[in-house]
Write an enzyme that holds these catalytic residues in place. Structure first.
Site, PDB file in Angstrom:
ATOM      1  N   ARG A  27      37.960  31.361  48.747  1.00 17.33           N
ATOM      2  CA  ARG A  27      38.484  31.422  47.370  1.00 17.33           C
ATOM      3  C   ARG A  27      39.222  30.139  46.986  1.00 17.33           C
ATOM      4  NH1 ARG A  27      39.010  36.902  45.026  1.00 17.33           N
ATOM      5  NH2 ARG A  27      37.035  37.798  45.647  1.00 17.33           N
ATOM      6  N   ARG A  31      42.214  31.514  40.860  1.00 19.04           N
ATOM      7  CA  ARG A  31      43.354  31.633  39.939  1.00 19.04           C
ATOM      8  C   ARG A  31      44.632  30.929  40.348  1.00 19.04           C
ATOM      9  NH1 ARG A  31      42.694  37.899  39.848  1.00 19.04           N
ATOM     10  NH2 ARG A  31      41.850  37.205  41.832  1.00 19.04           N
ATOM     11  N   ARG A  40      38.951  29.326  32.571  1.00 17.80           N
ATOM     12  CA  ARG A  40      38.574  30.733  32.413  1.00 17.80           C
ATOM     13  C   ARG A  40      38.951  31.221  31.018  1.00 17.80           C
ATOM     14  NH1 ARG A  40      40.212  36.231  35.548  1.00 17.80           N
ATOM     15  NH2 ARG A  40      41.698  36.386  33.876  1.00 17.80           N
ATOM     16  N   ASP A  77      29.838  35.160  42.950  1.00 17.49           N
ATOM     17  CA  ASP A  77      30.446  36.382  43.476  1.00 17.49           C
ATOM     18  C   ASP A  77      29.416  37.161  44.275  1.00 17.49           C
ATOM     19  OD1 ASP A  77      33.222  37.798  42.934  1.00 17.49           O
ATOM     20  OD2 ASP A  77      31.713  39.341  43.229  1.00 17.49           O
ATOM     21  N   TYR A 154      30.474  48.782  46.742  1.00 15.53           N
ATOM     22  CA  TYR A 154      30.719  48.598  45.301  1.00 15.53           C
ATOM     23  C   TYR A 154      29.675  49.326  44.459  1.00 15.53           C
ATOM     24  CZ  TYR A 154      34.202  45.146  46.621  1.00 15.53           C
ATOM     25  OH  TYR A 154      35.306  44.550  47.153  1.00 15.53           O
TER      26      TYR A 154
HETATM   27  O1  CP3 Z   1      35.507  31.328  47.828  1.00 14.69           O
HETATM   28  C1  CP3 Z   1      35.255  30.799  46.726  1.00 14.69           C
HETATM   29  O2  CP3 Z   1      35.982  29.967  46.175  1.00 14.69           O
HETATM   30  C2  CP3 Z   1      33.891  31.103  46.077  1.00 14.69           C
HETATM   31  C3  CP3 Z   1      33.915  32.132  45.113  1.00 14.69           C
HETATM   32  C4  CP3 Z   1      34.014  33.611  45.496  1.00 14.69           C
HETATM   33  C5  CP3 Z   1      34.490  34.561  44.582  1.00 14.69           C
HETATM   34  N1  CP3 Z   1      34.270  35.803  45.116  1.00 14.69           N
HETATM   35  C6  CP3 Z   1      35.064  34.260  43.278  1.00 14.69           C
HETATM   36  C7  CP3 Z   1      35.902  35.268  42.607  1.00 14.69           C
HETATM   37  C8  CP3 Z   1      33.575  34.291  46.638  1.00 14.69           C
HETATM   38  C9  CP3 Z   1      33.046  33.746  47.962  1.00 14.69           C
HETATM   39  C10 CP3 Z   1      33.745  35.685  46.370  1.00 14.69           C
HETATM   40  C11 CP3 Z   1      33.345  36.739  47.305  1.00 14.69           C
HETATM   41  C12 CP3 Z   1      33.720  38.130  47.006  1.00 14.69           C
HETATM   42  N2  CP3 Z   1      33.755  38.764  45.795  1.00 14.69           N
HETATM   43  C13 CP3 Z   1      34.041  39.087  47.991  1.00 14.69           C
HETATM   44  C14 CP3 Z   1      34.009  38.835  49.483  1.00 14.69           C
HETATM   45  C15 CP3 Z   1      35.157  38.033  49.953  1.00 14.69           C
HETATM   46  C16 CP3 Z   1      36.455  38.729  49.878  1.00 14.69           C
HETATM   47  O3  CP3 Z   1      37.304  38.262  49.099  1.00 14.69           O
HETATM   48  O4  CP3 Z   1      36.623  39.716  50.591  1.00 14.69           O
HETATM   49  C17 CP3 Z   1      34.323  40.297  47.343  1.00 14.69           C
HETATM   50  C18 CP3 Z   1      34.733  41.587  48.005  1.00 14.69           C
HETATM   51  C19 CP3 Z   1      34.114  40.081  45.947  1.00 14.69           C
HETATM   52  C20 CP3 Z   1      34.198  41.074  44.866  1.00 14.69           C
HETATM   53  C21 CP3 Z   1      35.242  40.733  43.896  1.00 14.69           C
HETATM   54  N3  CP3 Z   1      35.200  39.662  43.032  1.00 14.69           N
HETATM   55  C22 CP3 Z   1      36.442  41.434  43.658  1.00 14.69           C
HETATM   56  C23 CP3 Z   1      36.889  42.674  44.412  1.00 14.69           C
HETATM   57  C24 CP3 Z   1      37.106  40.760  42.650  1.00 14.69           C
HETATM   58  C25 CP3 Z   1      38.383  41.204  41.979  1.00 14.69           C
HETATM   59  C26 CP3 Z   1      39.548  40.933  42.853  1.00 14.69           C
HETATM   60  C27 CP3 Z   1      40.133  39.607  42.516  1.00 14.69           C
HETATM   61  O5  CP3 Z   1      40.403  38.832  43.430  1.00 14.69           O
HETATM   62  O6  CP3 Z   1      40.359  39.406  41.313  1.00 14.69           O
HETATM   63  C28 CP3 Z   1      36.346  39.625  42.299  1.00 14.69           C
HETATM   64  C29 CP3 Z   1      36.678  38.610  41.296  1.00 14.69           C
HETATM   65  C30 CP3 Z   1      36.626  37.182  41.707  1.00 14.69           C
HETATM   66  N4  CP3 Z   1      35.661  36.616  42.491  1.00 14.69           N
HETATM   67  C31 CP3 Z   1      37.537  36.179  41.285  1.00 14.69           C
HETATM   68  C32 CP3 Z   1      37.076  34.966  41.855  1.00 14.69           C
HETATM   69  C33 CP3 Z   1      37.653  33.600  41.659  1.00 14.69           C
HETATM   70  C34 CP3 Z   1      38.688  36.364  40.362  1.00 14.69           C
HETATM   71  C35 CP3 Z   1      38.141  36.417  38.976  1.00 14.69           C
HETATM   72  C36 CP3 Z   1      39.164  36.098  37.938  1.00 14.69           C
HETATM   73  O7  CP3 Z   1      39.879  37.032  37.557  1.00 14.69           O
HETATM   74  O8  CP3 Z   1      39.207  34.937  37.499  1.00 14.69           O
END
Ligand code: CP3
Length: 356
Positions: A27, A31, A40, A77, A154
């Site tokens: 990540r 944010r 965003r 994602d 999911y």
């Molecule tokens: O690592 C990186 O920088 C690459 C981008 C990346 C994102 N999601 C961007 C993201 C990667 C590799 C993921 C993987 C992901 N997504 C996983 C597996 C890794 C982990 O964290 O366990 C999972 C379970 C998801 C599903 C997901 N996406 C959830 C549950 C959420 C909401 C929770 C949260 O952190 O807000 C997201 C949203 C998400 N994916 C954001 C980002 C930057 C936040 C979105 C935002 O509000 O701007």
């Protein structure tokens, strides 16, 4: 052979000599960066950013403009796949991902589309192609997907879950239905990762965020078996592209994960990396395992923790420094700068071999 200016990450994945331990952060684009929050807001939504290659490229590069990271990870994602399979993904502020449709029975399973990565998920491939160009061979680009089990949670729950009640009920009441769902996700995910490699991804990572909620037997049956198929088929497609498997909470299964033929294992922060290395280090590289909360500490604390992990891993290649899970939005970017510098500076003593 690679034309990359910095191939430390790929070398460490192959356990070849490096001058310093490579570092990137799960990540790393997100944010905690003010420039991410600004973009965003301007673009309207997270999904819009994922689906617009120029925006995904810009966000991917944001952390690299600030920190001397050794790899980029494509901004996307793990839920792009269920979205492309027809479940209609949305993100509700403060609540995370939500699907309009879920998989609950034979009809909803049959209704799932089997997307072609270069059609329905072309935006991801275009994001990779655009980002590869913009990177101008500075560092490698990581592609990724969720594990079938994690993605299935999911798809069945309809979003994030703390209890996994629906998928666990399915696991016990209709295991054949769940197996068919996992089969479908596995097929799509394999093609998706192969297409990412064809589009330019230099390595791929499989995020099994929820494998750790399973028993040992259920992990082997519902998660690892499907990751194994992906590893086999991705290797068949591209023998030399490194594959990283990460099961959060999967420390007790490292040996089994290492026998899949993957190149590296992600470690969360609950494991001792020294013990992990002695268990599997002759088979695979290791990625991790700093506790993400450590970044709440001051620079001295961060340096101490980095020093401790580097010392525990010990001499030689095969370690990619990372957090044990994603960086949280409440971390100050300065802390990340301190972390990356500490890794590069303090790891040199563990890599005394001459690098050609
Ligand atoms: O690592 C990186 O920088 C690459 C981008 C990346 C994102 N999601 C961007 C993201 C990667 C590799 C993921 C993987 C992901 N997504 C996983 C597996 C890794 C982990 O964290 O366990 C999972 C379970 C998801 C599903 C997901 N996406 C959830 C549950 C959420 C909401 C929770 C949260 O952190 O807000 C997201 C949203 C998400 N994916 C954001 C980002 C930057 C936040 C979105 C935002 O509000 O701007």
């Amino acid at each position: 052979m690679t034309n990359l200016q910095n191939d430390r990450f790929l070398k460490a994945l192959r356990r070849e000599p490096v001058d310093k331990t490579p570092v990137w952060l799960m990540r790393q684009a997100g944010r905690y960066l003010p420039e991410y929050r600004k973009l965003r807001e301007k673009s309207g939504s997270f999904l819009k950013m994922c689906k617009t290659p120029e925006l995904a490229c810009e966000v991917t590069l944001q952390p690299l403009a600030r920190f001397p990271l050794d790899a980029a990870i494509i901004f996307s994602d793990i839920l792009t796949i269920p979205d492309a399979m027809g479940l209609e993904l949305g993100f509700v502020t403060g609540e995370g991902p939500k699907f309009n449709k879920t998989v609950s029975d034979v009809e909803s399973l049959r209704a799932l589309a089997m997307p072609d990565p270069e059609i329905e998920l072309r935006y991801v491939m275009n994001a990779i192609r655009t980002t590869k160009q913009a990177l101008t061979q500075r560092v490698p680009l990581i592609g990724f997907a969720g594990s079938p089990w994690t993605v299935a949670t999911y798809m069945v729950e309809g979003g994030s879950s703390k209890t996994f009640s629906k998928i666990n009920k399915m696991r016990y009441q209709s295991p054949a239905l769940l197996m068919q769902l996992l089969e479908k996700i596995t097929t799509v995910t394999t093609q998706y990762l192969q297409a990412q490699i064809a589009a330019g991804a230099d390595a791929v990572m499989i995020f099994d965020t929820w494998g750790g909620v399973l028993t040992t037997e259920a992990y082997a049956q519902f998660s690892l078996a499907f990751m194994q198929r992906i590893v086999d088929d991705v290797k068949h497609f591209s023998e030399n592209t490194p594959i990283i498997l990460f099961t959060k909470g999967g420390g007790q299964w490292l040996e089994k994960m290492a026998t899949t033929g993957c190149h590296a294992l992600g470690l969360d922060w609950t494991l001792d990396i020294n013990q992990a290395r002695s268990r599997v280090g002759s088979k695979v590289a290791l990625q991790g395992n700093l506790e993400p909360a450590c970044l709440h500490g001051d620079e001295n604390v961060i340096r101490q923790q980095v020093a401790s992990i580097l010392a525990k891993y010990g001499s030689g290649s095969g370690h990619i420094f990372n957090l044990g899970h994603g960086i949280t939005p409440d971390i100050l970017p300065e802390k990340v700068a301190a972390l990356v510098d500490a890794v590069h500076e303090m790891s040199q003593q563990y890599h005394q071999v001459t690098v050609s």
